[in-house]
Design an enzyme around this catalytic site. Sequence first.
Site, mmCIF file in Angstrom:
data_model
loop_
_atom_site.group_PDB
_atom_site.id
_atom_site.type_symbol
_atom_site.label_atom_id
_atom_site.label_comp_id
_atom_site.label_asym_id
_atom_site.label_seq_id
_atom_site.Cartn_x
_atom_site.Cartn_y
_atom_site.Cartn_z
ATOM 1 C CG ASN A 56 -4.119 5.645 3.314
ATOM 2 O OD1 ASN A 56 -5.091 5.239 2.689
ATOM 3 N ND2 ASN A 56 -3.182 4.829 3.776
ATOM 4 C CG ASP A 98 -2.095 -0.960 1.045
ATOM 5 O OD1 ASP A 98 -2.335 -1.413 -0.084
ATOM 6 O OD2 ASP A 98 -2.767 -1.261 2.055
ATOM 7 C CG LEU A 120 -8.969 -0.427 11.498
ATOM 8 C CD1 LEU A 120 -10.478 -0.297 11.648
ATOM 9 C CD2 LEU A 120 -8.626 -1.484 10.450
#
Length: 303
Positions: free
Chosen positions: A157, A83, A202
């Site tokens: 992000n 990522d 998260l």
Amino acid sequence: MNQPYGSRNLPRTIALIGRYQSPEIAESLRLLARYLRERGVTVLVEEETAANIGKLAGDEHWVPGSFEAIGASVDVAIVLGGDGTMLNAARRLARYKVPLAGVNQGRLGFMTDIARDDMLTCMEDLLDGRFVSETRMMLDAEVLRDGRELASNIALNDVVMDKGAIGRMIEFELYIDGEFIYNLRADGLIVSTPTGSTAYSLSANGPILHPQVAGIALVPLCPHALTNRPILVGDQADIELRITHATDCRVHFDGQLTVDLVRGDAVRLHRSQYSICFLHPPGYSYFAMLRQKLQWSARPKGT
């Protein structure tokens, strides 16, 4: 909603991008480049990737190109890595509207959803127009000092303001659309897109946002007051963070670029005019990806 990439967009020029000097990535890139050339596709390799692969794999007669050259000439860019590699490519190519597909050679791979073992089979679907496209929003951020722009960047992000290396809490004011929301004493704040909701956000107990949600998550990092909870605001909100007290403070863009901050600095954020297009193989499901990556409904070990 995911849309078929379509027969009108069959790629004829493809860029290959990888960031690490890894024998596995070198092998995958050589294999993929050979396959694409045999299918009549023009292959361009990002120049740093080409240099690294050349050192590992010998002279492959790559046609290297800068990100600017890739943006100006290719139909699709294929990212080989994790990522982090995808985040870097997205920031560099968003302004050129180049679609990205990812071959996962990292760990979790929330954005690189093509398995290495399935790479060539998936390429057949890509070249024949069977992939589906999905648009992901990005954030624009600017750092102001004494009313002047100190730095600016975009993020796919998240943009994270944190306490830096010293370890003391920072204090800052949060404004949304010019309205004062609160004064927060914490280790920092994560401002996350839906794409970034499965990343740092998260781990800080932020919500998972489906990519189609038009929202931005504000997630405090270890707030001193336990009543400071994550907030979800609309994607058209103008967000401003004003530092009121900090011994050491920084702002990070996608965890890859960092700017040091001082008391009185402000960070302003809003949805970027740029977005990124991800290409997914047929049958891709966001929720199936979450089940796999986060091991939802996985049976306990030993049972």
